[in-house]
Motif scaffolding. Structure first.
Motif, PDB file in Angstrom:
ATOM      1  N   UNK A   1     -87.538  29.702 -33.059  1.00 33.51           N
ATOM      2  CA  UNK A   1     -88.856  29.837 -33.690  1.00 33.51           C
ATOM      3  C   UNK A   1     -88.767  30.592 -35.017  1.00 33.51           C
ATOM      4  N   UNK A   2     -87.948  31.658 -35.047  1.00 37.36           N
ATOM      5  CA  UNK A   2     -87.801  32.461 -36.263  1.00 37.36           C
ATOM      6  C   UNK A   2     -87.283  31.597 -37.412  1.00 37.36           C
ATOM      7  N   UNK A   3     -86.459  30.602 -37.092  1.00 39.32           N
ATOM      8  CA  UNK A   3     -85.917  29.720 -38.139  1.00 39.32           C
ATOM      9  C   UNK A   3     -87.035  29.054 -38.944  1.00 39.32           C
ATOM     10  N   UNK A   4     -88.175  28.785 -38.301  1.00 32.47           N
ATOM     11  CA  UNK A   4     -89.291  28.150 -39.026  1.00 32.47           C
ATOM     12  C   UNK A   4     -89.796  29.028 -40.166  1.00 32.47           C
ATOM     13  N   UNK A   5     -89.900  30.329 -39.900  1.00 35.72           N
ATOM     14  CA  UNK A   5     -90.400  31.221 -40.955  1.00 35.72           C
ATOM     15  C   UNK A   5     -89.364  31.373 -42.058  1.00 35.72           C
ATOM     16  N   UNK A   6     -88.086  31.382 -41.686  1.00 35.80           N
ATOM     17  CA  UNK A   6     -87.028  31.505 -42.691  1.00 35.80           C
ATOM     18  C   UNK A   6     -87.005  30.285 -43.605  1.00 35.80           C
ATOM     19  N   UNK A   7     -87.218  29.094 -43.045  1.00 36.61           N
ATOM     20  CA  UNK A   7     -87.268  27.873 -43.854  1.00 36.61           C
ATOM     21  C   UNK A   7     -88.433  27.950 -44.833  1.00 36.61           C
ATOM     22  N   UNK A   8     -89.600  28.396 -44.338  1.00 37.24           N
ATOM     23  CA  UNK A   8     -90.791  28.489 -45.193  1.00 37.24           C
ATOM     24  C   UNK A   8     -90.580  29.448 -46.354  1.00 37.24           C
ATOM     25  N   UNK A   9     -89.732  30.474 -46.139  1.00 34.04           N
ATOM     26  CA  UNK A   9     -89.448  31.449 -47.200  1.00 34.04           C
ATOM     27  C   UNK A   9     -88.271  31.018 -48.078  1.00 34.04           C
ATOM     28  N   UNK A  10     -87.728  29.812 -47.801  1.00 38.05           N
ATOM     29  CA  UNK A  10     -86.615  29.319 -48.609  1.00 38.05           C
ATOM     30  C   UNK A  10     -85.267  29.929 -48.241  1.00 38.05           C
ATOM     31  N   UNK A  11     -85.214  30.627 -47.110  1.00 42.58           N
ATOM     32  CA  UNK A  11     -83.956  31.271 -46.679  1.00 42.58           C
ATOM     33  C   UNK A  11     -83.232  30.318 -45.729  1.00 42.58           C
ATOM     34  N   UNK A  12     -82.748  29.193 -46.300  1.00 40.37           N
ATOM     35  CA  UNK A  12     -82.225  28.101 -45.483  1.00 40.37           C
ATOM     36  C   UNK A  12     -80.922  28.460 -44.788  1.00 40.37           C
ATOM     37  N   UNK A  13     -80.050  29.199 -45.469  1.00 36.39           N
ATOM     38  CA  UNK A  13     -78.777  29.586 -44.843  1.00 36.39           C
ATOM     39  C   UNK A  13     -79.025  30.484 -43.638  1.00 36.39           C
ATOM     40  N   UNK A  14     -79.987  31.427 -43.773  1.00 36.28           N
ATOM     41  CA  UNK A  14     -80.320  32.314 -42.660  1.00 36.28           C
ATOM     42  C   UNK A  14     -80.950  31.525 -41.507  1.00 36.28           C
ATOM     43  N   UNK A  15     -81.783  30.540 -41.863  1.00 37.25           N
ATOM     44  CA  UNK A  15     -82.411  29.703 -40.835  1.00 37.25           C
ATOM     45  C   UNK A  15     -81.348  28.939 -40.057  1.00 37.25           C
ATOM     46  N   UNK A  16     -80.383  28.372 -40.781  1.00 34.28           N
ATOM     47  CA  UNK A  16     -79.321  27.611 -40.121  1.00 34.28           C
ATOM     48  C   UNK A  16     -78.482  28.526 -39.235  1.00 34.28           C
ATOM     49  N   UNK A  17     -78.223  29.748 -39.695  1.00 28.81           N
ATOM     50  CA  UNK A  17     -77.457  30.712 -38.896  1.00 28.81           C
ATOM     51  C   UNK A  17     -78.219  31.085 -37.625  1.00 28.81           C
ATOM     52  N   UNK A  18     -79.538  31.248 -37.740  1.00 25.10           N
ATOM     53  CA  UNK A  18     -80.372  31.575 -36.582  1.00 25.10           C
ATOM     54  C   UNK A  18     -80.329  30.445 -35.558  1.00 25.10           C
ATOM     55  N   UNK A  19     -80.386  29.212 -36.051  1.00 23.24           N
ATOM     56  CA  UNK A  19     -80.337  28.052 -35.157  1.00 23.24           C
ATOM     57  C   UNK A  19     -78.963  27.900 -34.517  1.00 23.24           C
TER      58      UNK A  19
ATOM     59  N   UNK B   1     -83.993  21.721 -41.223  1.00 26.66           N
ATOM     60  CA  UNK B   1     -83.407  22.615 -42.235  1.00 26.66           C
ATOM     61  C   UNK B   1     -82.589  21.818 -43.247  1.00 26.66           C
ATOM     62  N   UNK B   2     -81.757  20.888 -42.762  1.00 28.64           N
ATOM     63  CA  UNK B   2     -80.955  20.058 -43.670  1.00 28.64           C
ATOM     64  C   UNK B   2     -81.858  19.235 -44.595  1.00 28.64           C
ATOM     65  N   UNK B   3     -82.962  18.715 -44.042  1.00 24.89           N
ATOM     66  CA  UNK B   3     -83.891  17.913 -44.851  1.00 24.89           C
ATOM     67  C   UNK B   3     -84.508  18.763 -45.949  1.00 24.89           C
ATOM     68  N   UNK B   4     -84.887  19.994 -45.616  1.00 24.42           N
ATOM     69  CA  UNK B   4     -85.458  20.890 -46.615  1.00 24.42           C
ATOM     70  C   UNK B   4     -84.452  21.231 -47.707  1.00 24.42           C
ATOM     71  N   UNK B   5     -83.173  21.209 -47.339  1.00 23.82           N
ATOM     72  CA  UNK B   5     -82.105  21.548 -48.272  1.00 23.82           C
ATOM     73  C   UNK B   5     -81.616  20.331 -49.055  1.00 23.82           C
ATOM     74  N   UNK B   6     -82.218  19.160 -48.782  1.00 23.54           N
ATOM     75  CA  UNK B   6     -81.840  17.937 -49.501  1.00 23.54           C
ATOM     76  C   UNK B   6     -80.610  17.251 -48.949  1.00 23.54           C
ATOM     77  N   UNK B   7     -80.046  17.757 -47.836  1.00 21.62           N
ATOM     78  CA  UNK B   7     -78.862  17.132 -47.231  1.00 21.62           C
ATOM     79  C   UNK B   7     -79.350  16.105 -46.208  1.00 21.62           C
ATOM     80  N   UNK B   8     -79.763  14.934 -46.710  1.00 20.93           N
ATOM     81  CA  UNK B   8     -80.441  13.952 -45.870  1.00 20.93           C
ATOM     82  C   UNK B   8     -79.511  13.280 -44.866  1.00 20.93           C
TER      83      UNK B   8
END
Length: 447
Positions: free
Chosen positions: A245-263, A289-296
């Motif tokens: 769940x925390x990964x969702x807030x990290x993605x919204x804040x643009x902290x994609x690497x942290x979100x991926x680490x949390x997942x 997370x990958x989609x938000x980062x453009x890694x389709x």
């Protein structure tokens, strides 16, 4: 000690067991009691003392509790073991089979008046119903669990309350879901009931509704509290769910690497615990997370893995929600026909009462695909349907962007006044996300 049965019931039980063992009243009575006492007891005209029951239990070869309550020896222990087996069945993704196990265990627990085991079975049935998308049944099971635990302390009732909130959230009733979670948090924190497991469960569960309602600051605060509570929590599955769940807030804040680490942390925990259901959800979130980062390409791989796992366990509602995310990635990769077919296929499983936010996302994406194909009439129809779904659910998080899309379409087709109305609606939702639907933030835990 369990409450003993009334004298008549105990008398009938003694008589039945005596006959089964081929004993006379004299043989049962000796050496401490008389045949007349046994006759009176079997007729239900005397309440036997604990000492008398122990004598009779010893002569009849049964446990004291079984004679006093009718519950077979070790029944509660055996039921708890079988409830654990049902939980394992559910964890492997077999929600329907687990539901059958829980239903049988519930009936057995009710027969013998085992309240804690009844509540555990009802919670299990609620989780199974969430998984299969039967949200009305899920709400009923969680309400019954809460009622069964009505005399227990609030922390013990939290899983049932949280289950009700999730069922309402998935049904598109975001405001009510948030109300249930926040009011329970307030009661726990203000009442000094600082149970880390209960608090973590509630804060983690609030993140999704907060995000969909556009209350990003409150979602981030809930994530912060959840992370701070995690070291005090002993249940690894609960901590893993929190990381997801925390990964969702990290993605919204643009902290994609942290979100991926949390997942990644959550996925590893689920693999070790062999919880297939939640592992599928980790693939789902990593795809996002990958989609938000453009890694389709990697996004498509992760989302397909999630959909395969969820489809295999017949989790229709969650599988449909993943399909919407996958369709978005397919469209962005130039596979619009496949995306459109997938969306039309899953819209039958989504509605305003069942997955409203993802149903809106499906219509929004179909609108964009129709625009790309220059079918403005179809695009407008899909945008309007998406707008209606989001407004009804109170999911203001996506409304501003949807109003912009609709406004741009109306402007391009020469309907300037209608376009301005759409833009104004969008601006109204953008100015203060979440503030029109949420009251004061819940009390903070002592961290």
């Amino acid at each position: 000690m369990a409450k003993r049965d009334d004298p008549e019931t105990i008398g009938r039980r003694v008589q039945q067991l005596r006959h089964e063992r081929g004993l006379t009243q004299r043989q049962l009575a000796e050496p401490a009691y008389t045949p007349a006492y046994i006759s009176t007891l079997e007729a239900g005209r005397v309440r036997p003392s604990d000492e008398a029951l122990r004598h009779l239990a010893d002569r009849l070869g049964v446990a004291f509790d079984e004679l006093a309550t009718g519950r077979p020896a070790r029944l509660a222990t055996d039921l708890r073991l079988r409830l654990t087996e049902a939980r394992r069945t559910f964890a492997t993704g077999e929600a329907a089979e687990a539901g059958e196990q829980y239903a049988a265990l519930l009936a057995e627990a009710e027969t013998y008046g085992l309240m804690d085991e009844q509540a555990t079975a009802l919670l299990g049935l609620g989780e199974c119903a969430l998984d299969t998308g039967d949200l009305a049944a899920a709400q009923q099971h969680f309400e019954r669990a809460e009622q069964t635990l009505r005399d227990a302390p609030l922390p013990a009732r939290v899983p049932a309350l949280r289950g009700r909130a999730v069922a309402h959230y998935l049904a598109g009733e975001l405001r009510y879901a948030v109300y249930l979670l926040e009011s329970t948090l307030d009661e726990l924190n203000s009442g000094g009931l600082h149970d880390p497991d209960a608090l973590l469960l509630l804060y983690a569960s609030a993140i999704g509704p907060y995000m969909d309602m556009g209350a990003h600051a409150r979602a981030a605060q809930a994530a912060e509290f959840a992370l701070a509570l995690a070291p005090q929590v002993g249940d690894p599955a609960l901590v893993a769910r929190m990381h997801r769940q925390v990964a969702r807030t990290l993605v919204a804040e643009g902290r994609l690497a942290e979100a991926d680490a949390s997942l990644a942390k959550a996925a590893e925990m689920y693999r070790q615990l062999q919880i297939r259901t939640e592992l599928a959800n980790c693939h789902w979130m990593r795809g996002y997370v990958h989609a938000q980062n453009g890694d389709l390409e990697h996004a498509e791989t992760e989302l397909r893995a999630a959909q395969d796992m969820l489809s295999a366990k017949r989790a229709a509602l969650y599988s449909s929600q993943v399909a919407v995310e996958l369709a978005d990635v397919l469209h962005r990769r130039g596979k619009s026909e496949e995306a459109s077919a997938l969306l039309h296929e899953v819209l039958g499983d989504l509605s305003s009462e069942r997955g409203a936010v993802h149903a809106a996302a499906a219509h929004r994406l179909l609108g964009r695909i129709a625009e790309d194909a220059r079918d403005t009439e179809s695009a407008e129809e899909h945008y309007v349907r998406a707008l209606s779904l989001l407004e009804r659910a109170g999911a203001t998080g996506d409304l501003a962007d949807l109003c912009r899309l609709l406004g741009d379409l109306l402007r391009r087709t020469g309907r300037v006044e209608a376009a301005l109305d759409a833009y104004r609606t969008g601006l109204g939702h953008r100015t203060a996300p979440g503030t029109t639907t949420l009251g004061p933030a819940p009390a903070q835990p002592p961290l």
